[in-house]
Design an enzyme around this catalytic site. Structure first.
Site, PDB file in Angstrom:
ATOM      1  N   ASN A  84       0.837  -1.195   0.000  1.00 20.35           N
ATOM      2  CA  ASN A  84       0.000   0.000   0.000  1.00 20.35           C
ATOM      3  C   ASN A  84       0.880   1.256   0.000  1.00 20.35           C
ATOM      4  OD1 ASN A  84      -2.389   1.627   0.312  1.00 20.35           O
ATOM      5  ND2 ASN A  84      -3.355  -0.134   1.303  1.00 20.35           N
ATOM      6  N   ASP A  92      19.737  -1.889   1.477  1.00 20.07           N
ATOM      7  CA  ASP A  92      21.190  -1.859   1.309  1.00 20.07           C
ATOM      8  C   ASP A  92      21.755  -3.277   1.404  1.00 20.07           C
ATOM      9  OD1 ASP A  92      21.911   1.224   1.398  1.00 20.07           O
ATOM     10  OD2 ASP A  92      20.328   0.854   2.846  1.00 20.07           O
ATOM     11  N   HIS A 114      23.656   1.540  12.080  1.00 23.02           N
ATOM     12  CA  HIS A 114      24.836   2.352  12.383  1.00 23.02           C
ATOM     13  C   HIS A 114      25.412   1.906  13.719  1.00 23.02           C
ATOM     14  CE1 HIS A 114      23.884   5.134   9.103  1.00 23.02           C
ATOM     15  NE2 HIS A 114      22.625   4.964   9.472  1.00 23.02           N
ATOM     16  N   ALA A 159      -0.552  -3.832  13.167  1.00 22.25           N
ATOM     17  CA  ALA A 159      -0.253  -2.453  12.802  1.00 22.25           C
ATOM     18  C   ALA A 159       0.588  -1.768  13.876  1.00 22.25           C
ATOM     19  CB  ALA A 159      -1.558  -1.680  12.589  1.00 22.25           C
ATOM     20  N   THR A 164      11.945  -6.367  15.850  1.00 23.63           N
ATOM     21  CA  THR A 164      13.373  -6.331  16.151  1.00 23.63           C
ATOM     22  C   THR A 164      14.007  -7.719  16.152  1.00 23.63           C
ATOM     23  OG1 THR A 164      12.978  -6.480  18.534  1.00 23.63           O
ATOM     24  CG2 THR A 164      13.056  -4.265  17.572  1.00 23.63           C
ATOM     25  N   LYS A 165      13.173  -8.769  16.254  1.00 23.23           N
ATOM     26  CA  LYS A 165      13.668 -10.146  16.309  1.00 23.23           C
ATOM     27  C   LYS A 165      12.837 -11.022  15.384  1.00 23.23           C
ATOM     28  CE  LYS A 165      15.288  -9.795  21.086  1.00 23.23           C
ATOM     29  NZ  LYS A 165      15.178 -10.320  22.467  1.00 23.23           N
ATOM     30  N   ARG A 179       6.144  -8.860  19.601  1.00 20.16           N
ATOM     31  CA  ARG A 179       6.199 -10.162  20.272  1.00 20.16           C
ATOM     32  C   ARG A 179       5.051 -11.037  19.783  1.00 20.16           C
ATOM     33  NH1 ARG A 179       7.479  -6.533  24.508  1.00 20.16           N
ATOM     34  NH2 ARG A 179       9.532  -6.946  25.456  1.00 20.16           N
ATOM     35  N   ARG A 182      -0.054 -15.011  19.716  1.00 23.99           N
ATOM     36  CA  ARG A 182      -0.690 -16.330  19.688  1.00 23.99           C
ATOM     37  C   ARG A 182      -0.363 -17.021  18.375  1.00 23.99           C
ATOM     38  NH1 ARG A 182      -5.244 -16.590  16.432  1.00 23.99           N
ATOM     39  NH2 ARG A 182      -6.209 -14.615  15.809  1.00 23.99           N
TER      40      ARG A 182
END
Length: 203
Positions: A84, A92, A114, A159, A164-165, A179, A182
């Site tokens: 969208n 990169d 960085h 949303a 990060t993992k 996280r 379920r």
């Protein structure tokens, strides 16, 4: 190591190296000045352009404008992909997106990072880590995916999440940081949203 190989390797490098900029900036211009100024109704031209911009664009690859990318050519997209408005792609490092993937508005995929140590950041250097998104993934509006993340097949990212993992397959994950909430299960075969039942015509 060749500087262009270093971009994809995870090693530290200078992204403003004139040789790199000479290669990269025309690619950015092609997306911003050409693709984004092409009519949404000119589907044939837009599909052809995506084939030239991306490393791979599968069948039925559709990206609404505005769309931004740092390279484009480092991204490999499967069939039936939809993004969208305001899809931002910092590819990169390599980005791999599977089949039947859908992105809500304002999704951002980031492969560039960085150093934490400030004296290194003063040098303007960065590193890049690849992102992988499996088949049948849906990412809601405003999702941000950070460097080095893998999102498994069939997963839903809520949303506003900041991923990060790694996210395992067949799960619903939300939040900042994102996280797993379920697993996707039998109830999802009956209800498409809360207590709203899936009609027989869609089964």
């Amino acid at each position: 190591m060749d500087k262009f190989k270093k971009i994809l390797s995870g090693e530290l490098y200078d992204p403003m190296d004139p040789e790199i900029a000479k290669e990269q900036f025309p690619k950015i211009d092609k997306i911003i000045l050409e693709y984004n100024n092409t009519s949404i109704n000119d589907t044939e031209k837009r599909e052809k352009m995506l084939g030239e911009i991306l490393g791979r664009a599968g069948k039925n690859c559709f990206i609404l404008s505005p769309f931004s990318a740092t390279w484009g050519c480092n991204t490999y997209v499967g069939d039936n992909f939809f993004a969208n408005f305001n899809f931002t792609l910092l590819d990169d490092a390599e980005v791999h997106i599977g089949n039947n993937v859908k992105f809500g508005p304002n999704v951002t995929i980031v492969t560039a990072g960085h150093p934490i140590y400030p004296e290194l950041r003063e040098k303007g250097i960065e590193y890049n880590l690849p992102v992988r998104i499996g088949n049948n993934v849906w990412m809601g509006a405003g999702v941000i995916v950070l460097p080095g993340v893998t999102i498994g097949d069939n997963s839903v990212i809520g949303a506003g999440s900041v991923v990060t993992k790694d996210i395992p397959p067949n799960t619903v994950a939300v939040g900042s940081p994102c996280r797993v909430m379920r697993e996707i299960g039998e109830r999802d075969k009956k209800y498409y949203y809360k207590d709203m039942e899936i009609g027989s015509e869609w089964k």
